[in-house]
Write a protein that holds these residues in place. Sequence first.
Motif, PDB file in Angstrom:
ATOM      1  N   VAL A 265     -16.149  15.317   4.557  1.00 54.72           N
ATOM      2  CA  VAL A 265     -15.302  16.219   3.755  1.00 54.72           C
ATOM      3  C   VAL A 265     -15.596  16.188   2.246  1.00 54.72           C
ATOM      4  O   VAL A 265     -15.733  16.923   1.366  1.00 54.72           O
ATOM      5  CB  VAL A 265     -13.919  15.882   3.902  1.00 54.72           C
ATOM      6  CG1 VAL A 265     -13.039  16.737   2.954  1.00 54.72           C
ATOM      7  CG2 VAL A 265     -13.531  16.468   5.474  1.00 54.72           C
ATOM      8  N   LEU A 266     -15.458  14.916   1.937  1.00 53.10           N
ATOM      9  CA  LEU A 266     -15.953  14.525   0.462  1.00 53.10           C
ATOM     10  C   LEU A 266     -17.397  15.053  -0.070  1.00 53.10           C
ATOM     11  O   LEU A 266     -17.459  15.764  -1.071  1.00 53.10           O
ATOM     12  CB  LEU A 266     -16.184  12.871   0.142  1.00 53.10           C
ATOM     13  CG  LEU A 266     -14.797  12.227   0.114  1.00 53.10           C
ATOM     14  CD1 LEU A 266     -14.901  10.741  -0.065  1.00 53.10           C
ATOM     15  CD2 LEU A 266     -13.956  12.572  -1.280  1.00 53.10           C
ATOM     16  N   VAL A 267     -18.515  15.076   0.715  1.00 45.43           N
ATOM     17  CA  VAL A 267     -19.574  15.571   0.572  1.00 45.43           C
ATOM     18  C   VAL A 267     -19.642  16.958   0.440  1.00 45.43           C
ATOM     19  O   VAL A 267     -20.236  17.851  -0.366  1.00 45.43           O
ATOM     20  CB  VAL A 267     -20.687  15.033   1.655  1.00 45.43           C
ATOM     21  CG1 VAL A 267     -21.994  15.641   1.519  1.00 45.43           C
ATOM     22  CG2 VAL A 267     -20.923  13.552   1.235  1.00 45.43           C
ATOM     23  N   VAL A 268     -18.821  17.674   1.435  1.00 49.12           N
ATOM     24  CA  VAL A 268     -18.955  19.282   1.452  1.00 49.12           C
ATOM     25  C   VAL A 268     -18.189  19.665   0.453  1.00 49.12           C
ATOM     26  O   VAL A 268     -18.422  20.717  -0.358  1.00 49.12           O
ATOM     27  CB  VAL A 268     -18.070  19.593   2.699  1.00 49.12           C
ATOM     28  CG1 VAL A 268     -17.731  21.230   2.595  1.00 49.12           C
ATOM     29  CG2 VAL A 268     -19.006  19.223   4.121  1.00 49.12           C
ATOM     30  N   HIS A 269     -17.143  18.942  -0.048  1.00 51.01           N
ATOM     31  CA  HIS A 269     -16.335  19.466  -1.407  1.00 51.01           C
ATOM     32  C   HIS A 269     -17.159  19.356  -2.515  1.00 51.01           C
ATOM     33  O   HIS A 269     -17.212  20.130  -3.305  1.00 51.01           O
ATOM     34  CB  HIS A 269     -14.938  18.631  -1.500  1.00 51.01           C
ATOM     35  CG  HIS A 269     -13.792  18.928  -0.910  1.00 51.01           C
ATOM     36  ND1 HIS A 269     -12.993  19.795  -1.308  1.00 51.01           N
ATOM     37  CD2 HIS A 269     -13.461  18.708   0.118  1.00 51.01           C
ATOM     38  CE1 HIS A 269     -11.907  19.995  -0.599  1.00 51.01           C
ATOM     39  NE2 HIS A 269     -12.111  19.329   0.497  1.00 51.01           N
ATOM     40  N   GLY A 270     -17.990  18.260  -2.654  1.00 53.77           N
ATOM     41  CA  GLY A 270     -18.810  17.947  -3.968  1.00 53.77           C
ATOM     42  C   GLY A 270     -19.922  18.994  -3.884  1.00 53.77           C
ATOM     43  O   GLY A 270     -20.108  19.760  -4.861  1.00 53.77           O
ATOM     44  N   VAL A 271     -20.702  19.303  -2.672  1.00 52.44           N
ATOM     45  CA  VAL A 271     -21.826  20.560  -2.669  1.00 52.44           C
ATOM     46  C   VAL A 271     -21.009  21.664  -3.038  1.00 52.44           C
ATOM     47  O   VAL A 271     -21.661  22.489  -3.667  1.00 52.44           O
ATOM     48  CB  VAL A 271     -22.292  20.396  -1.269  1.00 52.44           C
ATOM     49  CG1 VAL A 271     -23.138  21.484  -1.061  1.00 52.44           C
ATOM     50  CG2 VAL A 271     -23.178  19.150  -1.046  1.00 52.44           C
ATOM     51  N   LEU A 272     -19.875  22.052  -2.369  1.00 49.52           N
ATOM     52  CA  LEU A 272     -19.295  23.353  -2.611  1.00 49.52           C
ATOM     53  C   LEU A 272     -19.007  23.585  -4.052  1.00 49.52           C
ATOM     54  O   LEU A 272     -18.837  24.644  -4.701  1.00 49.52           O
ATOM     55  CB  LEU A 272     -18.120  23.382  -1.755  1.00 49.52           C
ATOM     56  CG  LEU A 272     -18.501  23.636  -0.161  1.00 49.52           C
ATOM     57  CD1 LEU A 272     -17.029  23.898   0.451  1.00 49.52           C
ATOM     58  CD2 LEU A 272     -19.181  24.926   0.177  1.00 49.52           C
ATOM     59  N   GLY A 273     -18.459  22.720  -4.525  1.00 54.86           N
ATOM     60  CA  GLY A 273     -18.124  22.406  -6.108  1.00 54.86           C
ATOM     61  C   GLY A 273     -19.268  22.869  -6.864  1.00 54.86           C
ATOM     62  O   GLY A 273     -19.254  23.769  -7.854  1.00 54.86           O
ATOM     63  N   PHE A 274     -20.455  22.377  -6.678  1.00 53.39           N
ATOM     64  CA  PHE A 274     -21.819  22.521  -7.451  1.00 53.39           C
ATOM     65  C   PHE A 274     -22.223  23.930  -7.293  1.00 53.39           C
ATOM     66  O   PHE A 274     -22.635  24.887  -8.131  1.00 53.39           O
ATOM     67  CB  PHE A 274     -22.991  21.739  -7.344  1.00 53.39           C
ATOM     68  CG  PHE A 274     -22.538  20.211  -7.933  1.00 53.39           C
ATOM     69  CD1 PHE A 274     -22.803  20.187  -9.282  1.00 53.39           C
ATOM     70  CD2 PHE A 274     -22.327  19.319  -7.219  1.00 53.39           C
ATOM     71  CE1 PHE A 274     -22.488  19.006 -10.154  1.00 53.39           C
ATOM     72  CE2 PHE A 274     -22.340  17.740  -7.937  1.00 53.39           C
ATOM     73  CZ  PHE A 274     -22.442  17.910  -9.698  1.00 53.39           C
ATOM     74  N   ALA A 275     -22.143  24.396  -6.038  1.00 52.37           N
ATOM     75  CA  ALA A 275     -22.388  25.627  -5.585  1.00 52.37           C
ATOM     76  C   ALA A 275     -21.774  26.676  -6.224  1.00 52.37           C
ATOM     77  O   ALA A 275     -22.365  27.767  -6.511  1.00 52.37           O
ATOM     78  CB  ALA A 275     -22.684  25.824  -3.880  1.00 52.37           C
ATOM     79  N   TYR A 276     -20.497  26.667  -6.162  1.00 49.94           N
ATOM     80  CA  TYR A 276     -19.733  27.638  -6.522  1.00 49.94           C
ATOM     81  C   TYR A 276     -19.688  27.809  -7.909  1.00 49.94           C
ATOM     82  O   TYR A 276     -19.602  28.856  -8.484  1.00 49.94           O
ATOM     83  CB  TYR A 276     -18.132  27.262  -6.123  1.00 49.94           C
ATOM     84  CG  TYR A 276     -17.097  28.297  -6.640  1.00 49.94           C
ATOM     85  CD1 TYR A 276     -17.012  29.540  -5.374  1.00 49.94           C
ATOM     86  CD2 TYR A 276     -16.440  28.343  -7.684  1.00 49.94           C
ATOM     87  CE1 TYR A 276     -15.977  30.462  -5.850  1.00 49.94           C
ATOM     88  CE2 TYR A 276     -15.412  29.281  -8.165  1.00 49.94           C
ATOM     89  CZ  TYR A 276     -15.307  30.428  -7.141  1.00 49.94           C
ATOM     90  OH  TYR A 276     -14.418  31.484  -7.402  1.00 49.94           O
ATOM     91  N   ASP A 277     -19.822  26.635  -8.859  1.00 53.62           N
ATOM     92  CA  ASP A 277     -20.096  26.757 -10.327  1.00 53.62           C
ATOM     93  C   ASP A 277     -21.323  27.478 -10.669  1.00 53.62           C
ATOM     94  O   ASP A 277     -21.361  28.369 -11.464  1.00 53.62           O
ATOM     95  CB  ASP A 277     -20.009  25.223 -10.860  1.00 53.62           C
ATOM     96  CG  ASP A 277     -20.287  25.435 -12.142  1.00 53.62           C
ATOM     97  OD1 ASP A 277     -19.229  25.636 -13.102  1.00 53.62           O
ATOM     98  OD2 ASP A 277     -21.250  24.741 -12.960  1.00 53.62           O
ATOM     99  N   ARG A 278     -22.538  27.111  -9.789  1.00 55.36           N
ATOM    100  CA  ARG A 278     -23.483  27.807  -9.954  1.00 55.36           C
ATOM    101  C   ARG A 278     -23.480  29.395  -9.866  1.00 55.36           C
ATOM    102  O   ARG A 278     -24.291  30.133 -10.596  1.00 55.36           O
ATOM    103  CB  ARG A 278     -24.597  27.147  -9.364  1.00 55.36           C
ATOM    104  CG  ARG A 278     -26.275  27.855  -9.282  1.00 55.36           C
ATOM    105  CD  ARG A 278     -26.927  27.456 -10.693  1.00 55.36           C
ATOM    106  NE  ARG A 278     -26.793  26.059 -11.023  1.00 55.36           N
ATOM    107  CZ  ARG A 278     -27.874  25.266 -10.464  1.00 55.36           C
ATOM    108  NH1 ARG A 278     -28.834  25.849  -9.944  1.00 55.36           N
ATOM    109  NH2 ARG A 278     -27.906  23.941 -10.823  1.00 55.36           N
ATOM    110  N   ALA A 279     -22.821  29.442  -8.520  1.00 58.01           N
ATOM    111  CA  ALA A 279     -22.758  31.017  -8.297  1.00 58.01           C
ATOM    112  C   ALA A 279     -22.171  31.843  -9.143  1.00 58.01           C
ATOM    113  O   ALA A 279     -22.399  33.020  -9.656  1.00 58.01           O
ATOM    114  CB  ALA A 279     -21.917  31.195  -7.034  1.00 58.01           C
ATOM    115  N   ARG A 280     -20.757  31.264 -10.090  1.00 57.26           N
ATOM    116  CA  ARG A 280     -20.258  31.722 -10.984  1.00 57.26           C
ATOM    117  C   ARG A 280     -20.965  31.925 -12.229  1.00 57.26           C
ATOM    118  O   ARG A 280     -20.884  33.075 -12.950  1.00 57.26           O
ATOM    119  CB  ARG A 280     -18.824  31.226 -11.211  1.00 57.26           C
ATOM    120  CG  ARG A 280     -18.006  31.172  -9.977  1.00 57.26           C
ATOM    121  CD  ARG A 280     -17.206  32.599  -9.873  1.00 57.26           C
ATOM    122  NE  ARG A 280     -16.500  33.134 -11.326  1.00 57.26           N
ATOM    123  CZ  ARG A 280     -15.290  32.602 -11.333  1.00 57.26           C
ATOM    124  NH1 ARG A 280     -14.788  32.265 -10.484  1.00 57.26           N
ATOM    125  NH2 ARG A 280     -14.803  33.330 -12.524  1.00 57.26           N
TER     126      ARG A 280
END
Length: 283
Positions: A265-280
């Motif tokens: 869950v920690l890894v997924v949260h981290g990856v999603l955080g970077f991916a979402y920021d990049r997408a925005r």
Amino acid sequence: MSSESTPAPATDSADAASSPGALLLCRARPDSVETVAQLLRERMLLAPAGPEWSVLVPEGKPWLEGGEPVDSVLAGWATALAVGSPWPVLALWWDADRSGCTLAAGFRRTVGYVWLANGTPVGEDEAMRTFAARLGLDPVLDMQALDPLTRPDSDADARARLRGLIAVLTRVGVDLPPGLNPGEPADRLREVARVLDGVRSVEWSGWRDAVRAELDAVESGPLGPWLRGPRARALAGGQLAAGVPLLAWSLRRRGGGGWTVAGLVLVVHGVLGFAYDRARERE
């Protein structure tokens, strides 16, 4: 001709008394809990447990299948649910030898308390004080109610201690549905939960739906401002820094159970955080 008397059939009471079981109490409404609980990849039954509380009842028994004790499984689940969520998670667990509780809140170290089967407390008073503070209990009046749970009592076994704990938690809004009593066998809890009003079945629906649900939950909560920019990247980096070592450690154990989920869950949260920021940034 006389016949020898045969012993009466044994009742199920002894088996029930030694049967492991567990409940997860989340200080959030079912709508918020459901999206996060899917990431556990475990079949759960979810029901309201008070105006601002929900209860999760496991449908399976991974503590019997994976060789990991029930307290360790529940600690991992509670940690996984609380990571990245603005609400705490209280795990209640019991088996033939002990009963206890584990409280997880964000990235803070979990705090717990344990009683032996006969009710003997083996936790530390400081742990109970920390427990009360994190749940917002009154440091004077409510601690006076919790204090007997940390003292010897020949009339209270471990499961009675859990029921006493729930009685104190009613002061912060906990209201378990009828029949969901700590100390009951897991099978009985499951059967009771299935017929509750408003109960939901929570199960893994695939990564796409889980990711979408997770993002929706975070955006609608107080962590929304942390989704984009330097703060979002710092948060994502911290989650990866904590999750990757935890996941590697649990996988080396081969059967880390709940701790593997917490790391994932920690890894997924981290990856999603970077991916979402990049997408925005690309919008």
